[in-house]
Design a protein around this motif. Sequence first.
Motif, PDB file in Angstrom:
ATOM      1  N   UNK A  92       0.821  -1.204   0.000  1.00  0.00           N
ATOM      2  CA  UNK A  92       0.000   0.000   0.000  1.00  0.00           C
ATOM      3  C   UNK A  92       0.860   1.261   0.000  1.00  0.00           C
ATOM      4  N   UNK A  93       1.967   1.225   0.723  1.00  0.00           N
ATOM      5  CA  UNK A  93       2.884   2.371   0.723  1.00  0.00           C
ATOM      6  C   UNK A  93       3.495   2.563  -0.661  1.00  0.00           C
ATOM      7  N   UNK A  94       3.819   1.456  -1.330  1.00  0.00           N
ATOM      8  CA  UNK A  94       4.387   1.570  -2.679  1.00  0.00           C
ATOM      9  C   UNK A  94       3.389   2.214  -3.632  1.00  0.00           C
ATOM     10  N   UNK A  95       2.157   1.676  -3.660  1.00  0.00           N
ATOM     11  CA  UNK A  95       1.177   2.218  -4.608  1.00  0.00           C
ATOM     12  C   UNK A  95       0.710   3.608  -4.191  1.00  0.00           C
ATOM     13  N   UNK A  96       0.760   3.924  -2.893  1.00  0.00           N
ATOM     14  CA  UNK A  96       0.329   5.228  -2.437  1.00  0.00           C
ATOM     15  C   UNK A  96       1.361   6.315  -2.668  1.00  0.00           C
ATOM     16  N   UNK A  97       2.620   6.039  -2.318  1.00  0.00           N
ATOM     17  CA  UNK A  97       3.671   7.052  -2.422  1.00  0.00           C
ATOM     18  C   UNK A  97       4.283   7.083  -3.817  1.00  0.00           C
ATOM     19  N   UNK A  98       4.779   5.940  -4.288  1.00  0.00           N
ATOM     20  CA  UNK A  98       5.479   5.917  -5.574  1.00  0.00           C
ATOM     21  C   UNK A  98       4.511   5.904  -6.756  1.00  0.00           C
ATOM     22  N   UNK A  99       3.575   4.936  -6.775  1.00  0.00           N
ATOM     23  CA  UNK A  99       2.692   4.800  -7.938  1.00  0.00           C
ATOM     24  C   UNK A  99       1.666   5.925  -8.034  1.00  0.00           C
ATOM     25  N   UNK A 100       1.373   6.573  -6.932  1.00  0.00           N
ATOM     26  CA  UNK A 100       0.380   7.650  -6.966  1.00  0.00           C
ATOM     27  C   UNK A 100       1.049   9.019  -6.935  1.00  0.00           C
ATOM     28  N   UNK A 101       1.704   9.349  -5.828  1.00  0.00           N
ATOM     29  CA  UNK A 101       2.268  10.691  -5.690  1.00  0.00           C
ATOM     30  C   UNK A 101       3.361  10.959  -6.721  1.00  0.00           C
ATOM     31  N   UNK A 102       4.357  10.084  -6.795  1.00  0.00           N
ATOM     32  CA  UNK A 102       5.506  10.316  -7.681  1.00  0.00           C
ATOM     33  C   UNK A 102       5.141  10.099  -9.150  1.00  0.00           C
ATOM     34  N   UNK A 103       4.551   8.949  -9.466  1.00  0.00           N
ATOM     35  CA  UNK A 103       4.290   8.602 -10.861  1.00  0.00           C
ATOM     36  C   UNK A 103       3.242   9.518 -11.496  1.00  0.00           C
ATOM     37  N   UNK A 104       2.178   9.843 -10.768  1.00  0.00           N
ATOM     38  CA  UNK A 104       1.161  10.722 -11.347  1.00  0.00           C
ATOM     39  C   UNK A 104       1.711  12.122 -11.599  1.00  0.00           C
ATOM     40  N   UNK A 105       2.556  12.627 -10.681  1.00  0.00           N
ATOM     41  CA  UNK A 105       3.164  13.946 -10.912  1.00  0.00           C
ATOM     42  C   UNK A 105       4.051  13.905 -12.152  1.00  0.00           C
ATOM     43  N   UNK A 106       4.874  12.844 -12.273  1.00  0.00           N
ATOM     44  CA  UNK A 106       5.769  12.723 -13.425  1.00  0.00           C
ATOM     45  C   UNK A 106       4.980  12.598 -14.728  1.00  0.00           C
ATOM     46  N   UNK A 107       3.931  11.789 -14.732  1.00  0.00           N
ATOM     47  CA  UNK A 107       3.123  11.590 -15.940  1.00  0.00           C
ATOM     48  C   UNK A 107       2.400  12.866 -16.340  1.00  0.00           C
ATOM     49  N   UNK A 108       1.782  13.535 -15.366  1.00  0.00           N
ATOM     50  CA  UNK A 108       1.073  14.780 -15.665  1.00  0.00           C
ATOM     51  C   UNK A 108       2.022  15.830 -16.240  1.00  0.00           C
ATOM     52  N   UNK A 109       3.228  15.921 -15.676  1.00  0.00           N
ATOM     53  CA  UNK A 109       4.207  16.879 -16.172  1.00  0.00           C
ATOM     54  C   UNK A 109       4.653  16.503 -17.575  1.00  0.00           C
ATOM     55  N   UNK A 110       4.855  15.212 -17.823  1.00  0.00           N
ATOM     56  CA  UNK A 110       5.263  14.759 -19.154  1.00  0.00           C
ATOM     57  C   UNK A 110       4.206  15.106 -20.197  1.00  0.00           C
ATOM     58  N   UNK A 111       2.932  14.898 -19.855  1.00  0.00           N
ATOM     59  CA  UNK A 111       1.844  15.220 -20.786  1.00  0.00           C
ATOM     60  C   UNK A 111       1.865  16.713 -21.124  1.00  0.00           C
ATOM     61  N   UNK A 112       2.095  17.547 -20.113  1.00  0.00           N
ATOM     62  CA  UNK A 112       2.096  18.992 -20.351  1.00  0.00           C
ATOM     63  C   UNK A 112       3.266  19.423 -21.231  1.00  0.00           C
ATOM     64  N   UNK A 113       4.360  18.658 -21.215  1.00  0.00           N
ATOM     65  CA  UNK A 113       5.553  19.033 -21.979  1.00  0.00           C
ATOM     66  C   UNK A 113       5.563  18.469 -23.393  1.00  0.00           C
ATOM     67  N   UNK A 114       5.145  17.213 -23.563  1.00  0.00           N
ATOM     68  CA  UNK A 114       5.295  16.566 -24.875  1.00  0.00           C
ATOM     69  C   UNK A 114       3.984  16.061 -25.454  1.00  0.00           C
ATOM     70  N   UNK A 115       2.882  16.114 -24.696  1.00  0.00           N
ATOM     71  CA  UNK A 115       1.604  15.650 -25.210  1.00  0.00           C
ATOM     72  C   UNK A 115       1.342  14.183 -24.918  1.00  0.00           C
ATOM     73  N   UNK A 116       0.062  13.819 -24.939  1.00  0.00           N
ATOM     74  CA  UNK A 116      -0.343  12.455 -24.582  1.00  0.00           C
ATOM     75  C   UNK A 116       0.134  11.432 -25.603  1.00  0.00           C
TER      76      UNK A 116
END
Length: 281
Positions: A210-234
């Motif tokens: 739960x800590x893995x999916x909560x901290x890494x898969x949610x907080x870290x990965x979603x921030x990285x993905x959202x930022x990537x979309x804003x920079x290079x597109x979906x």
Amino acid sequence: MLLALLATVVWSGSFVATRGMAGTVPPVQAVFWRWIIALVAVAPFAARQAWHQRALIRRHFRYIAVATLFGVTLYNTLVHQAGLTTSASNMGMIMAASPVIMALYARLGGERLGARRTFGMLLAAFGVLLLVGDGSIGFHFGAGDLWMFAAALSFATYSALLKRKPAELGGLAFLITTFALGALMLAPAYAVSLAVQGGFRASTGSVGMLLYVGVLSSAVAFFAWNKAISLIGAARAGVVYYLQPVCVAGLGFLLLGEHTGPAQLLCMALILGGVGLGARR
């Protein structure tokens, strides 16, 4: 591209964790606690920005709610539901359908994909099809696989919606708002799950996952993905997402002892080649 790759690698591990929780943590309860943990993880970094932009959040609340529904509430619940009846490898491979849907959304939105990116996407998609079909274009889908196809559609829709995020709305403010709203959307289903299924017994393994999916898969990965979309597109970020079956297969080999033969290696080579072509400008 590196941010998209980071998110893809971290999410690959989440499929192993999700599969590991199957049978011990009910899906809705796992997803609910995932977002509570994610909220705690991002609050020190995002709460101030969200407070300062509270007027913007109210103004764009309808958009944020729709993005939350597809990307936070539905997508992750469908993934955890799929984990009850299908393998981590299947989950990762089926999720590779998302880039095709992302590219279709991009094309409908007027974005030109270009011949090289289109060929790369098709090559990677062909590799995924072979990988799912164990070396042949044939499919035998179970209930869990169908849940994953629904998850792929939900995630692709979320990724397409990210391109419409208001530029003035900060990434951290958007992130913490979607996490909080996602937990609220899940609260009624969580209460029903507690009443019908009862709570789960916390163990070192379940808490760690739960800590893995909560901290890494949610907080870290979603921030990285959202930022990537804003920079290079979906569409371009989606090409990198094709690497997920390769990552999941590698993790399955290292952590679960799953076999990787010549046919799987050939499929992975096709996927990597397609990603290389599609990721280039």
